[in-house]
Design a protein around this motif. Structure first.
Motif, PDB file in Angstrom:
ATOM      1  N   ASN A  12     -44.194   4.818  94.673  1.00  0.00           N
ATOM      2  CA  ASN A  12     -44.393   6.116  95.326  1.00  0.00           C
ATOM      3  C   ASN A  12     -44.074   7.291  94.413  1.00  0.00           C
ATOM      4  OD1 ASN A  12     -45.326   5.034  97.703  1.00  0.00           O
ATOM      5  ND2 ASN A  12     -43.317   5.050  98.709  1.00  0.00           N
ATOM      6  N   GLU A  13     -43.037   7.119  93.596  1.00  0.00           N
ATOM      7  CA  GLU A  13     -42.679   8.174  92.649  1.00  0.00           C
ATOM      8  C   GLU A  13     -43.793   8.383  91.629  1.00  0.00           C
ATOM      9  OE1 GLU A  13     -37.802   8.093  92.490  1.00  0.00           O
ATOM     10  OE2 GLU A  13     -38.912   6.670  91.246  1.00  0.00           O
ATOM     11  N   VAL A  14     -44.333   7.277  91.121  1.00  0.00           N
ATOM     12  CA  VAL A  14     -45.412   7.378  90.139  1.00  0.00           C
ATOM     13  C   VAL A  14     -46.644   8.010  90.791  1.00  0.00           C
ATOM     14  CG1 VAL A  14     -46.937   6.116  88.573  1.00  0.00           C
ATOM     15  CG2 VAL A  14     -44.551   5.429  88.804  1.00  0.00           C
ATOM     16  N   ARG A  15     -46.948   7.594  92.033  1.00  0.00           N
ATOM     17  CA  ARG A  15     -48.095   8.175  92.745  1.00  0.00           C
ATOM     18  C   ARG A  15     -47.918   9.683  92.900  1.00  0.00           C
ATOM     19  NH1 ARG A  15     -49.379   3.435  95.929  1.00  0.00           N
ATOM     20  NH2 ARG A  15     -51.101   2.556  94.742  1.00  0.00           N
ATOM     21  N   ALA A  16     -46.703  10.110  93.252  1.00  0.00           N
ATOM     22  CA  ALA A  16     -46.437  11.536  93.421  1.00  0.00           C
ATOM     23  C   ALA A  16     -46.605  12.269  92.089  1.00  0.00           C
ATOM     24  CB  ALA A  16     -45.027  11.747  93.979  1.00  0.00           C
ATOM     25  N   LEU A  17     -46.091  11.666  91.018  1.00  0.00           N
ATOM     26  CA  LEU A  17     -46.233  12.252  89.682  1.00  0.00           C
ATOM     27  C   LEU A  17     -47.712  12.397  89.333  1.00  0.00           C
ATOM     28  CD1 LEU A  17     -44.848  13.171  86.990  1.00  0.00           C
ATOM     29  CD2 LEU A  17     -45.159  10.824  86.212  1.00  0.00           C
ATOM     30  N   ILE A  18     -48.493  11.354  89.589  1.00  0.00           N
ATOM     31  CA  ILE A  18     -49.922  11.385  89.275  1.00  0.00           C
ATOM     32  C   ILE A  18     -50.633  12.425  90.138  1.00  0.00           C
ATOM     33  CG2 ILE A  18     -52.078  10.056  89.395  1.00  0.00           C
ATOM     34  CD1 ILE A  18     -50.401   7.579  88.547  1.00  0.00           C
ATOM     35  N   ARG A  19     -50.215  12.548  91.384  1.00  0.00           N
ATOM     36  CA  ARG A  19     -50.843  13.537  92.279  1.00  0.00           C
ATOM     37  C   ARG A  19     -50.625  14.952  91.728  1.00  0.00           C
ATOM     38  NH1 ARG A  19     -48.532  12.740  97.585  1.00  0.00           N
ATOM     39  NH2 ARG A  19     -49.696  10.804  97.549  1.00  0.00           N
ATOM     40  N   ILE A  20     -49.410  15.221  91.261  1.00  0.00           N
ATOM     41  CA  ILE A  20     -49.106  16.540  90.686  1.00  0.00           C
ATOM     42  C   ILE A  20     -49.876  16.718  89.379  1.00  0.00           C
ATOM     43  CG2 ILE A  20     -47.280  17.953  89.652  1.00  0.00           C
ATOM     44  CD1 ILE A  20     -45.360  16.521  91.713  1.00  0.00           C
ATOM     45  N   TRP A  21     -49.888  15.659  88.571  1.00  0.00           N
ATOM     46  CA  TRP A  21     -50.581  15.675  87.289  1.00  0.00           C
ATOM     47  C   TRP A  21     -52.081  15.924  87.485  1.00  0.00           C
ATOM     48  CZ3 TRP A  21     -50.374  10.649  83.830  1.00  0.00           C
ATOM     49  CH2 TRP A  21     -51.064  10.861  82.631  1.00  0.00           C
ATOM     50  N   SER A  22     -52.642  15.449  88.599  1.00  0.00           N
ATOM     51  CA  SER A  22     -54.081  15.595  88.815  1.00  0.00           C
ATOM     52  C   SER A  22     -54.466  17.025  89.206  1.00  0.00           C
ATOM     53  CB  SER A  22     -54.562  14.613  89.887  1.00  0.00           C
ATOM     54  OG  SER A  22     -54.033  14.989  91.145  1.00  0.00           O
ATOM     55  N   ASP A  23     -53.470  17.869  89.426  1.00  0.00           N
ATOM     56  CA  ASP A  23     -53.714  19.286  89.693  1.00  0.00           C
ATOM     57  C   ASP A  23     -54.353  19.910  88.444  1.00  0.00           C
ATOM     58  OD1 ASP A  23     -53.394  22.087  89.717  1.00  0.00           O
ATOM     59  OD2 ASP A  23     -51.697  21.949  91.090  1.00  0.00           O
ATOM     60  N   LYS A  24     -55.524  20.504  88.636  1.00  0.00           N
ATOM     61  CA  LYS A  24     -56.274  21.087  87.504  1.00  0.00           C
ATOM     62  C   LYS A  24     -55.409  22.056  86.692  1.00  0.00           C
ATOM     63  CE  LYS A  24     -60.656  19.670  87.660  1.00  0.00           C
ATOM     64  NZ  LYS A  24     -60.275  18.266  87.632  1.00  0.00           N
ATOM     65  N   ASN A  25     -54.628  22.852  87.378  1.00  0.00           N
ATOM     66  CA  ASN A  25     -53.779  23.843  86.739  1.00  0.00           C
ATOM     67  C   ASN A  25     -52.791  23.170  85.786  1.00  0.00           C
ATOM     68  OD1 ASN A  25     -52.544  26.246  86.132  1.00  0.00           O
ATOM     69  ND2 ASN A  25     -51.357  26.331  88.021  1.00  0.00           N
TER      70      ASN A  25
END
Length: 129
Positions: A12-25
């Motif tokens: 879940n932590e990695v998924r959250a990190l990836i979700r933030i990372w996938s932010d274009k900004n």
């Protein structure tokens, strides 16, 4: 913190990190810089909103490790090997795969935007002179 590495990242932590990372900004900021402490401080702050307590160093290390693992799996796949894989490959491919594709297609488009007659006409003039 007992050791620099800290505790293992959960799925879940990695998924959250990836979700933030996938932010274009965030992606744009990361692409343009090597000194990225400030960016990872933002990432860590956003993780805290998910209830995940990681500092910027842990986020950066995890980001680098994921990116490295992704690249090695990707290059293995490109060379025809299917033995290498990783847990979050598809998520990372969605982020990292398009970056390289966009850059590749940009350089290809230079030629294809010109009508074919132009390139032929140019070569005729060269040979006539």
């Amino acid at each position: 913190v007992a050791n620099e590495g800290g505790k293992h990242w959960t799925v879940n932590e990695v998924r959250a990190l990836i979700r933030i990372w996938s932010d274009k900004n965030i992606q744009q900021q990361l692409e343009g810089t090597v000194r990225n402490k400030r960016i990872f401080e933002q990432v860590a702050a956003r993780l805290r909103k998910f209830g995940i307590d990681r500092d910027w160093k842990q986020c950066r290390t995890k980001y680098k490790n994921l990116k490295h693992e992704y690249k090695s799996v990707k290059s293995a796949q490109d060379s025809g090997s299917t033995s290498k894989s990783m847990k979050f490959f598809n998520e990372l491919d969605a982020i990292l795969g398009h970056c390289t594709m966009e850059q590749a297609s940009k350089s290809d488009n230079d030629e294809s935007e010109r009508p074919p007659e132009w390139t032929e006409a140019k070569s005729d003039k060269d040979s006539a002179g």
